[in-house]
Design an enzyme around this catalytic site. Structure first.
Site, PDB file in Angstrom:
ATOM      1  N   HIS A 139       0.834  -1.192   0.000  1.00 36.12           N
ATOM      2  CA  HIS A 139       0.000   0.000   0.000  1.00 36.12           C
ATOM      3  C   HIS A 139       0.874   1.249   0.000  1.00 36.12           C
ATOM      4  O   HIS A 139       1.975   1.267   0.558  1.00 36.12           O
ATOM      5  CB  HIS A 139      -0.914   0.020   1.233  1.00 36.12           C
ATOM      6  CG  HIS A 139      -2.088  -0.897   1.120  1.00 36.12           C
ATOM      7  ND1 HIS A 139      -3.112  -0.688   0.225  1.00 36.12           N
ATOM      8  CD2 HIS A 139      -2.409  -2.028   1.805  1.00 36.12           C
ATOM      9  CE1 HIS A 139      -4.015  -1.649   0.361  1.00 36.12           C
ATOM     10  NE2 HIS A 139      -3.610  -2.479   1.307  1.00 36.12           N
ATOM     11  N   CYS A 165      -4.977   4.993  -0.235  1.00 32.06           N
ATOM     12  CA  CYS A 165      -3.887   4.317  -0.940  1.00 32.06           C
ATOM     13  C   CYS A 165      -3.800   4.876  -2.353  1.00 32.06           C
ATOM     14  O   CYS A 165      -4.789   4.850  -3.098  1.00 32.06           O
ATOM     15  CB  CYS A 165      -4.116   2.809  -0.969  1.00 32.06           C
ATOM     16  SG  CYS A 165      -2.839   1.915  -1.896  1.00 32.06           S
ATOM     17  N   GLY A 358     -39.685  35.034 -36.069  1.00 42.04           N
ATOM     18  CA  GLY A 358     -38.613  35.869 -36.584  1.00 42.04           C
ATOM     19  C   GLY A 358     -37.917  35.186 -37.730  1.00 42.04           C
ATOM     20  O   GLY A 358     -38.425  34.231 -38.327  1.00 42.04           O
ATOM     21  N   THR A 362     -39.763  30.426 -34.469  1.00 40.30           N
ATOM     22  CA  THR A 362     -41.051  30.853 -33.939  1.00 40.30           C
ATOM     23  C   THR A 362     -41.038  30.665 -32.435  1.00 40.30           C
ATOM     24  O   THR A 362     -40.582  29.630 -31.928  1.00 40.30           O
ATOM     25  CB  THR A 362     -42.190  30.032 -34.557  1.00 40.30           C
ATOM     26  OG1 THR A 362     -42.117  30.128 -35.978  1.00 40.30           O
ATOM     27  CG2 THR A 362     -43.540  30.541 -34.093  1.00 40.30           C
ATOM     28  N   LYS A 375     -38.478  28.570 -28.262  1.00 39.94           N
ATOM     29  CA  LYS A 375     -38.203  29.043 -29.609  1.00 39.94           C
ATOM     30  C   LYS A 375     -37.849  27.849 -30.480  1.00 39.94           C
ATOM     31  O   LYS A 375     -36.790  27.237 -30.327  1.00 39.94           O
ATOM     32  CB  LYS A 375     -37.064  30.058 -29.622  1.00 39.94           C
ATOM     33  CG  LYS A 375     -36.816  30.637 -31.011  1.00 39.94           C
ATOM     34  CD  LYS A 375     -35.948  31.865 -30.969  1.00 39.94           C
ATOM     35  CE  LYS A 375     -35.857  32.515 -32.344  1.00 39.94           C
ATOM     36  NZ  LYS A 375     -35.069  33.747 -32.336  1.00 39.94           N
ATOM     37  N   ASP A 468     -27.541  39.215 -33.398  1.00 38.97           N
ATOM     38  CA  ASP A 468     -28.885  39.704 -33.740  1.00 38.97           C
ATOM     39  C   ASP A 468     -29.369  40.668 -32.665  1.00 38.97           C
ATOM     40  O   ASP A 468     -30.489  40.563 -32.169  1.00 38.97           O
ATOM     41  CB  ASP A 468     -29.851  38.531 -33.888  1.00 38.97           C
ATOM     42  CG  ASP A 468     -31.150  38.956 -34.577  1.00 38.97           C
ATOM     43  OD1 ASP A 468     -31.167  40.039 -35.204  1.00 38.97           O
ATOM     44  OD2 ASP A 468     -32.145  38.216 -34.477  1.00 38.97           O
TER      45      ASP A 468
END
Length: 648
Positions: A139, A165, A358, A362, A375, A468
């Site tokens: 370990h 570990c 637009g 829509t 949208k 936009d």
């Protein structure tokens, strides 16, 4: 009683306190020691007497320099006798081999089967060693603070400060350290050992022990503790990890430990049933053809969650009907794209009122855990390239969080591409200015301009170009709080030719920058093009009308603005418009984009303008009746106005 007397004789005859007498129900606590093979001391020879045979005990030398003495009962196999002793030390019989030490030949030993009758070995000395092809290391513990939710692999309690570990991932509290298994095993190799014992034996040169049978594997699973069946972390039971070898044939050196609790799996899946693992093993053993082996890794995991990250080509061949089964399975959390959680099923959204349409889609008012705006984009039969580009942009949009930005809530890809955002009860700025003709005061107009610049500054800081920007996409929510919508989405706002994205003039003509109209560059959209559109919005705020209202031909506007022959008429600005605002409008709508300011400069200019506006200070002599401590302190006659006195 005879067993107790025999055990006492064994101890008194020189075994010492280091030896333990083991019964089938006894238990001792393991300790963390360095891993190396046990070597018998010369002083150990000759200690055994005939009392061992009379007491029905067997002396066993274990790995990691440990030893024990177990009691034998009639009908018990060697596996049954040693199972408890191995289990408390974190060992598994499937990982070990048992040998009988030959007294007549010093240093020699004979291998035994785990099914051997233990009664025939009473009084003998046995030795348990790790198999040669089981990878073991020591370990490598390190102190760790677990900032994410974690649980101790020993006591299954919440873990904040503890140890882990670095090799196998075992984690535990400091007070649980005495119960940590002594061996550090790569459990992905153990899976190969269990499922492909023949190939493993041929590679290592050691014949596979007869104990590696399906019955032993089922017994190992059936002996799984009840507590571990409800958790995925147990150091004493195998979990079948489906990590497959890479194309070079070497296993990964840092596989995730099977003892690490999968918290998200526990909350979303049922407890592991041993019968599921048995069925998976049985189905693997029955398939002998290479094609069956190539499809088996998908069925080895009891939950169906683990998938190989780098599958070899043979694993891509799937049995018929496997696709339909995988669709019904939950996608593994580790393999999911983060945008997976933002995709909304179309059946969950109810569309009600059509708000408007637009150039790109829509807008509908819908219901999805409340009022939302949906949208639906005008993209018919999106190609895989468009769909992937759309998801990439959604991954950017979902990270936007700002008071002046419409909250992105999700997206839909079934039937149509759609964006789901928060619903604004207020109207758009365009409707306020040009339809309802709302009369705003100058300080209100300046505050709307400031909030819009603040939202655009945030988008540009996220490297999102609006493309936009116009008054139709600015909403006044709950009073005069500005919300900017319809930003980004270059995938939808572009023209596609095959798999190639081609830029085209997008947006409304009145708000388009001259360089966007000309389209001389491959990608004319920039931060400055958004600034030009914002300048047109400022023109609307300070005039109450649209630019180029004297030109009725759309093509003429495109030609004149693109050529630089036309620009907004700044003489139509309000008379009470501050000079700083007039200069800002003129700078934003300049024809050369390099001469336009960016939004950090625009925002600071508007904030300075707001601070410089004249304000009416409160009169020091004005009575504040609501601040009076007691109403009886105020004379009632002072509240009545005499008709002879003028009222100011």
């Amino acid at each position: 009683m005879e067993h107790i007397q025999g055990a006492w004789k064994t101890i008194s005859n020189g075994f010492g306190l280091k030896d333990a007498v083991f019964d089938g129900s006894s238990c001792i606590s393991p300790t963390i020691v360095q891993q190396f093979g046990y070597q018998r001391r010369a002083s150990d020879d000759g200690k055994l007497t005939d009392s061992s045979k009379t007491s029905n005990t067997i002396r066993v030398f274990l790995p990691n320099k440990q030893r024990t003495v177990v009691n034998v009962r009639n009908g018990m196999s060697l596996h049954d006798c040693l199972m408890k002793a191995l289990k408390v030390r974190g060992l598994q019989p499937e990982c070990c081999a048992v040998f009988r030490l030959l007294q007549e030949h010093k240093g020699k030993k004979a291998r035994l089967d785990w099914n051997t009758d233990a009664a025939s070995l009473i009084g003998e000395e046995l030795q348990v060693d790790f198999l040669d092809h089981v990878p073991l290391t020591t370990h490598n513990f390190a102190r760790k603070t677990f900032l994410k939710l974690a649980f101790c692999d020993i006591c299954q309690k919440f873990l904040l400060n503890g140890f882990r570990c670095q090799t196998c991932g075992y984690k535990f509290h400091e007070h649980c350290s005495t119960k940590v298994p002594t061996m550090c095993v790569d459990w992905s190799n153990i899976r190969q050992l269990l499922l492909f014992p023949n190939s493993t034996a041929s590679d290592s040169g050691v014949p596979a022990p007869p104990s590696f049978t399906m019955r032993r594997m089922r017994e190992s699973v059936s002996r799984m503790p009840a507590s571990s069946q409800h958790r995925y972390s147990t150091p004493h039971a195998f979990t079948f990890n489906t990590s497959s070898p890479s194309s070079e044939g070497s296993l990964s050196q840092r596989q995730r430990s099977t003892s690490t609790p999968n918290v998200h799996m526990v909350s979303t899946t049922l407890p592991v049933d041993s019968r599921m693992i048995e069925d998976a093993i049985r189905s693997h053993s029955e398939s002998a053809s290479p094609s069956a082996l190539s499809s088996s890794p998908n069925n080895l995991s009891p939950t169906g969650w683990s998938q190989p990250k780098t599958p070899v080509p043979a694993q891509r061949e799937r049995a018929p009907g496997s696709g339909t089964q995988e669709k019904n399975k939950i996608r593994p959390r580790g393999q999911r794209d983060s945008s997976y959680y933002w995709e909304i099923e179309a059946s969950e959204v109810m569309l009600s009122t059509r708000i408007g349409s637009g150039s790109f889609g829509t807008v509908y008012k819908g219901k999805w855990h409340g009022d939302v705006a949906v949208k639906i984009l005008k993209v018919v039969d999106p190609t895989p390239e468009q769909l992937q580009a759309f998801r990439n942009e959604v991954a950017v949009l979902r990270k936007t969080r700002h008071v002046n930005i419409l909250l992105f809530m999700g997206y839909m890809t079934k039937d149509n591409l759609a964006i789901v955002t928060q619903w604004c009860e207020g109207s758009s700025l365009y409707k306020h200015l040009h339809v309802q003709e709302t009369k705003f005061q100058m300080f209100q107009l300046i505050d709307i301009a400031r909030q819009t610049a603040q939202g655009m500054d945030y988008l540009h800081a996220k490297n999102i170009i609006h493309r936009d920007m116009k008054s139709n996409n600015i909403f006044l929510h709950e009073g005069l709080t500005v919300k900017i919508g319809d930003f980004g989405l270059a995938t939808v706002k572009s023209r596609w030719s095959g798999s190639q994205q081609v830029e085209q003039p997008t947006g409304s003509v009145l708000w388009m920058a001259p360089e966007v109209i000309r389209m001389q560059d491959n990608n004319p959209f920039s931060f400055q093009s958004d600034v030009y559109s914002y300048g047109i919005v400022l023109y609307e705020l300070m005039t109450g009308e649209l630019p180029y209202s004297h030109i009725n031909n759309r093509d003429q506007i495109i030609f004149m603005v693109g050529r630089g022959y036309a620009s907004p008429d700044l003489s139509r600005l309000y008379k009470n418009c501050p000079k700083a605002m007039k200069r800002l409008v003129a700078d934003c709508v300049k024809k050369v984009k390099e001469e336009r300011p960016l939004f950090p400069q625009i925002l600071s200019s508007i904030e300075l303008l707001q601070h410089s506006l004249p304000k009416i200070n409160r009169s020091a002599s004005e009575p504040s009746l609501h601040r009076a401590a007691h109403t009886e302190d105020i004379n009632a006659c002072t509240l009545t106005t005499s008709p002879r006195l003028p009222v100011f």
